[in-house]
Design an enzyme around this catalytic site. Structure first.
Site, PDB file in Angstrom:
ATOM      1  N   GLU A 320      -8.880 -14.861   2.004  1.00 39.56           N
ATOM      2  CA  GLU A 320     -10.098 -14.056   1.819  1.00 39.56           C
ATOM      3  C   GLU A 320      -9.878 -12.598   2.238  1.00 39.56           C
ATOM      4  O   GLU A 320     -10.239 -11.681   1.515  1.00 39.56           O
ATOM      5  CB  GLU A 320     -11.258 -14.652   2.617  1.00 39.56           C
ATOM      6  CG  GLU A 320     -11.874 -15.907   1.999  1.00 39.56           C
ATOM      7  CD  GLU A 320     -12.688 -15.627   0.737  1.00 39.56           C
ATOM      8  OE1 GLU A 320     -12.848 -14.450   0.355  1.00 39.56           O
ATOM      9  OE2 GLU A 320     -13.163 -16.602   0.125  1.00 39.56           O
ATOM     10  N   SER A 339     -12.936  -7.881  -3.966  1.00 40.76           N
ATOM     11  CA  SER A 339     -14.222  -7.998  -4.664  1.00 40.76           C
ATOM     12  C   SER A 339     -15.357  -7.281  -3.956  1.00 40.76           C
ATOM     13  O   SER A 339     -16.517  -7.406  -4.360  1.00 40.76           O
ATOM     14  CB  SER A 339     -14.588  -9.477  -4.827  1.00 40.76           C
ATOM     15  OG  SER A 339     -14.737 -10.094  -3.559  1.00 40.76           O
TER      16      SER A 339
END
Length: 431
Positions: A320, A339
């Protein structure tokens, strides 16, 4: 077969691959070893030296490639007196790192995990999820948005692994939101993310047109299968940590299909299709990242809650929000960085102002960071980095061996099934 009988019980199962023999008179032993010329012959020599007759031999390769190939050898023989058996066991344990005996009197009870595609059909249905999202965010207060989100979530929840992912007819507003956020992120990731990520992003852009429309998960599924063997399971929303990580053990990525609220495209308090496709998919299209993801997933299967939480933390600090050195600079490879506009901007300070970094970086050590708390709703205060991505993989493999689970697991790529190295019972309590 016994497996099929036990699988009919939803909360209890016994997993052990047995052949069609009178099992009361047989003993099983499994040996995991390197695949080299004469490896099987050397194992058989031990049985011959102790004058023990074998009833069955089965071998299976554990890796997808020949590099560092290991095999598991399952041997079945008639039960023998304790003295003879103990001599054989001692001999094998001196020669091999992993020697596993099927012992009915010591069958461990472990948390339930999906063994095959049939079990994966329960993802999102049987485990409770405690959400900790920012309920003041527009996407929780806008009734029209919630209605649309639930409509997409309902379609996603009906998806079963192995079947085509439901096609979503995205609205004009949803397409505009995608283009706006994608154009901003695309510029940011060029400065922040590693070449490993960027190479795969360019390939996907060319193949599926990321720049111009919201890609369909059905097309992403086909693309990933061809690249790394990863598959897509559409899901309705946030899953339990156990379900999400367990699915990775099967090379399955559970992915949402709805998009964030149009009024705040730069931020979403929960995963959406922007996070999934811009963040995760280019990484799952990379063979080494795919292998690392599956490694964490397999370690999570059947592990107790404490160690599951630690693996979830390591997933957070690597896949992540992980970073690694590249040409002397720290670059991101985590999906949460790629993102998020906020994460990109903070990470980019290290790129622009080497002497005055706003973001803090620490050398990744799973034995230290597995118990480190981290914020979910804000930009990360600390990023973990390694000297290379390969180093991160090795660190996690070493950490995995320290977990001391009462059994081992390996993934059979032909049958698409997780197989246990000894008999275990599973339960659904305290998930």
């Amino acid at each position: 077969m016994l497996n099929k009988i036990f699988r009919s019980f939803p909360c209890f199962s016994t997993i052990f691959p047995k052949r069609n023999f009178a099992i009361d008179y047989l003993q099983d032993v499994e040996i995991i070893t390197r695949d080299y010329y004469g490896s099987l012959r050397n194992i058989l020599k031990s049985f011959s030296n102790h004058k023990i007759n074998l009833s069955d031999i089965e071998t299976l390769k554990l890796n997808r490639t020949a590099k560092g190939q290991n095999i598991v050898v399952k041997l079945t023989f008639e039960k023998i007196d304790d003295y003879k058996f103990n001599e054989l066991l001692f001999d094998l344990q001196q020669r091999y790192d992993e020697v596993l005996i099927d012992n009915d009197s010591q069958i461990p009870l472990v948390p339930w995990y999906p063994r095959n595609d049939e079990d994966l059909k329960t993802i999102g249905l049987i485990m409770e999820v405690k959400e900790e999202n920012n309920q003041d965010h527009p996407q929780f207060k806008d009734h029209e948005y919630r209605k649309r989100r639930e409509e997409i979530a309902k379609l996603s929840q009906q998806h079963l692994i192995g079947e085509p992912v439901p096609y979503i007819n995205y609205t004009e507003q949803e397409e505009v939101t995608w283009k706006k956020i994608y154009s901003i992120l695309r510029e940011r990731v060029e400065k922040v993310m590693s070449q490993r990520y960027l190479r795969n992003l360019v390939k996907i852009e060319n193949a599926l047109g990321f720049k111009y429309k919201i890609p369909q998960l059905r097309d992403i599924d086909a693309y990933l299968k061809a690249e790394t063997g990863f598959r897509i399971k559409a899901t309705h929303g946030i899953l339990s940590q156990r379900e999400f990580l367990n699915a990775l053990g099967h090379r399955v990525f559970c992915c949402t299909q709805y998009i964030r609220h149009h009024s705040t495209p730069e931020y979403t308090p929960e995963p959406d299709i922007v996070h999934e496709l811009v963040g995760h998919v280019p990484l799952f299209a990379d063979k080494e990242v795919a292998d690392l993801s599956q490694e964490i997933g397999i370690l999570s299967c059947g592990t107790e809650q404490k160690d599951l939480s630690r693996l979830g933390t390591l997933y957070w600090f690597t896949l992540e929000f992980g970073a690694c050195k590249e040409n002397g600079q720290i670059k991101g490879f985590g999906a949460g960085i790629a993102s998020s506009i906020g994460e990109c901007d903070v990470s980019n300070i290290q790129y622009l102002f080497q002497n005055f970094p706003k973001a803090n970086y620490e050398k990744f050590d799973p034995f230290i960071h597995a118990d480190r708390p981290y914020p979910i709703q804000t930009v990360q205060p600390v990023y973990m980095y390694t000297e290379s991505f390969e180093e991160a993989m090795q660190e996690l493999i070493i950490f995995g061996k320290s977990l001391q689970k009462p059994f081992g697991l390996y993934y059979d790529f032909i049958e698409k099934e997780l197989k246990a190295t000894k008999r275990v019972k599973t339960h659904l309590n305290n998930q």
